[in-house]
Design an enzyme around this catalytic site. Structure first.
Site, PDB file in Angstrom:
ATOM      1  N   GLU A 119      15.938  -4.799 -45.248  1.00 51.73           N
ATOM      2  CA  GLU A 119      16.723  -5.293 -46.388  1.00 51.73           C
ATOM      3  C   GLU A 119      16.395  -6.730 -46.738  1.00 51.73           C
ATOM      4  OE1 GLU A 119      19.557  -5.762 -42.756  1.00 51.73           O
ATOM      5  OE2 GLU A 119      17.967  -4.428 -43.445  1.00 51.73           O
TER       6      GLU A 119
ATOM      7  N   HIS B  83      14.811  -5.210 -39.900  1.00 46.19           N
ATOM      8  CA  HIS B  83      15.752  -5.284 -41.018  1.00 46.19           C
ATOM      9  C   HIS B  83      14.980  -5.312 -42.339  1.00 46.19           C
ATOM     10  CE1 HIS B  83      19.580  -6.162 -38.849  1.00 46.19           C
ATOM     11  NE2 HIS B  83      18.740  -6.581 -37.910  1.00 46.19           N
TER      12      HIS B  83
ATOM     13  N   CYS C 270      18.326  -1.275 -37.179  1.00 44.72           N
ATOM     14  CA  CYS C 270      18.613  -2.041 -35.966  1.00 44.72           C
ATOM     15  C   CYS C 270      19.573  -1.258 -35.057  1.00 44.72           C
ATOM     16  CB  CYS C 270      19.150  -3.414 -36.331  1.00 44.72           C
ATOM     17  SG  CYS C 270      19.069  -4.599 -34.955  1.00 44.72           S
TER      18      CYS C 270
END
Length: 585
Positions: A547, A545, A406
């Site tokens: 994750e 993102h 990001c």
């Protein structure tokens, strides 16, 4: 539907999220489908406008819901996909009730906490519990409900009252209450008074727990269990020790060793001939248990520096930390996470004074230079952005594996334009609206006035620029890490993007080798950028993102690539994957 409610006492932060996630994993190992709901008593509609220093990270769901970090625990442990409705807040409940009152849904009645708010909560739970959350497409057998905060908080009182009523709505065979409490050790003695008082407060509200989870640094002694049993109206076998373990992945087996699955099954009448849990079998944790035990045997260590602006509270980057750990497990290495405050990498302080001779500056750079790889995660605001750019520059020029997520992706692109393309003053309009080279701009469709829920949120498709006919050896590193897929779905949370009007200039510049290898479905929004493998071992940035979708047994591909490169294993891994792909063809 069977409901398992978990509440907590004494203090917050005891680990209710990990406890309930581990319980869910154990029930899944018994063949049950599990879903989860988190109740947060704060008045915010969601966690989207909260500072990470206030409440830890904001976890983004596939539908764009900005939620409490515990929903991330549920998704990671249980490998499920939740929705924004799986996070109930006081703000959402009040908003719904007020909207109904304005529409006249209550037919002129006086709208009150009881029954209108409590009924809204119960209706919400029953509705959301039926939403399928796994690949089966079927509703879950068991719904786990975590009540945030602690018993006795004013904020949570309406939810506890709703749950008191709910136990009669669904009947005893379908409802079980569990309680997580702290058992501190003072003068080498395990103290039970905090648990006694917590259960007493809960019972005064009309709720009596059937299972008590006791958090402590040491395993619970039998005498302690018996004392809690006597004063808290539960059997000694229903007092479970949830003591500290070497890694959280051992918690499901810790609960299994104390027969939690049997206790829950008995309480929910799983053996009844008409029970929806009739297919429940003895738990088999399988590869989860293998993973938990294997972690203890790793001898190799990989050092990853995390460059951030919220490093004072590690929960601010919880999903990033977990994704790095998942990737490290896959690489059979122990993770040594090095924390670096981004501002400490900058040459000038806030007043414009040179600080390169300061101890903090030198120590920060010593950490970065000692790392095997660097990650720059997302964030908002100008503070630390220059430090993130300097970290990206260091990794690029010294061929240190780098992953930008990001804002870390945007920092990497801005730095490249300044250093390689010589675009003096190149910047993001978030930090300088008058920049001569607006490399990163505000997305035109985003609301500039309202902050809550107005970003580009949730799962979006990213298409890789290579086509099906591309040779595996010619594909980008990121696409290979995604197992040669032509497109992937990842979660987003941002207001700014790489300027589409600058992309051709960046890629077409004779000095540039940075390529945008992943774009959105329209081809105009940049999602992935990287340097070629013959120029850098791993220099990757992603706007999304990754994750949020990492799992202990299935690590996020960009994070996996970073740790592989940091361990010196990426080239052999890519060659192996390319060979497999060629054999398939």
């Amino acid at each position: 539907m069977k409901y398992v409610v978990v509440s907590g006492g004494v203090v917050s932060g005891l680990g209710k999220g990990v406890t309930i996630s581990s319980m869910g994993r154990l029930l899944q190992a018994c063949g049950l489908r599990v879903t989860a709901i988190k109740i947060d008593p704060y008045l915010n509609v969601d966690a989207g406008t909260m500072s990470p220093f206030e409440h830890g990270e904001c976890f983004v769901l596939g539908d764009g819901g900005e939620t409490d970090l515990d929903l991330g625990n549920y998704e990671r442990f249980l490998n499920i996909r939740l929705t924004s409705d799986h996070n109930i807040t006081t703000g959402k409940i009040y908003r719904n009730v007020i909207l109904k009152e304005r529409r006249g849904d209550y037919l002129g009645k006086t709208v009150q906490v009881v029954p209108h708010l409590t009924n809204e909560i119960q209706d919400w739970i029953e509705r959301v519990a039926q939403i399928p959350v796994d690949d089966s497409g079927k509703p879950a057998d068991v719904c786990l409900i975590e009540v945030g905060g602690t018993v006795g908080d004013i904020e949570s009182s309406v939810f506890l009252e709703a749950l008191r009523q709910f136990q009669f709505r669904v009947s005893d065979d379908n409802f079980i209450l569990c309680f997580v409490s702290l058992v501190p050790i003072l003068s080498n003695e395990q103290k039970t008074k905090p648990t006694q008082h917590g259960v007493r407060d809960l019972r005064s509200l009309g709720l009596s727990p059937k299972i008590i989870f006791c958090r402590s640094t040491q395993p619970l002694e039998d005498a302690t269990k018996n004392k809690i049993s006597s004063f808290c109206h539960v059997k000694p076998t229903h007092v479970l020790s949830v003591h500290d373990v070497s890694n959280v992945y051992h918690v499901p087996s810790l609960l299994q060793s104390q027969h939690l699955h049997t206790l829950v099954g008995d309480a929910l009448a799983a053996n009844a001939t008409d029970s929806p849990l009739h297919h429940m079998h003895p738990p088999h944790l399988g590869e989860w248990q293998v993973m938990a035990e294997a972690i203890e045997k790793y001898t190799a260590t990989v050092k990853i520096a995390l460059i951030g602006k919220y490093t004072g509270l590690q929960d601010s980057y919880l999903s990033v930390i977990k994704a790095l750990k998942h990737a490290s497990i896959k690489c059979e290495s122990k993770l040594d996470l090095l924390w670096v405050e981004a501002t400490q990498l900058e040459k000038l302080d806030e007043d414009g004074n040179d600080k390169t001779s300061s101890i903090e500056y030198r120590e920060a750079w010593d950490i970065v230079e000692s790392a095997d790889g660097v990650i720059v995660p997302g964030g908002f605001g100008n503070r630390g952005f220059l430090g993130k750019m300097r970290a990206a520059e260091y990794c690029r020029t010294n061929k240190v594996p780098y992953l930008g997520v990001c804002l870390g992706f945007q920092a990497m692109v801005v730095e490249y334009c300044r250093s390689i393309l010589k675009w003096d003053g190149a910047n993001s309009t978030e930090f300088n609206e008058d920049t001569p080279h607006p490399v990163v701009i505000f997305m035109p469709e985003v609301d500039r006035e309202n902050m809550g829920g107005t970003m580009r949120l949730g799962s979006r498709i990213t298409k890789f620029t290579q086509s099906d006919g591309t040779e595996p050896t010619d594909m980008s590193t990121t696409q290979i890490m995604y197992n040669f897929q032509n497109e992937v779905s990842e979660r987003h949370r941002h207001r700014y993007e790489v300027n589409p009007e600058k992309v051709a200039e960046i890629e077409g510049n004779p000095s540039s080798s940075l390529k945008f290898v992943g774009r959105d479905e329209t081809g105009t929004r940049m999602e992935v950028a990287e340097l070629p493998r013959d120029e850098h071992p791993y220099y990757v940035g992603v706007q999304y993102h990754p994750e949020y979708q990492s799992r202990p047994l299935i690590p996020s591909p960009p994070f996996h690539g970073l740790v592989l490169a940091a361990c010196g294993k990426l080239n052999s891994y890519l060659e192996e994957q390319q060979l497999k792909q060629q054999e398939k063809a």
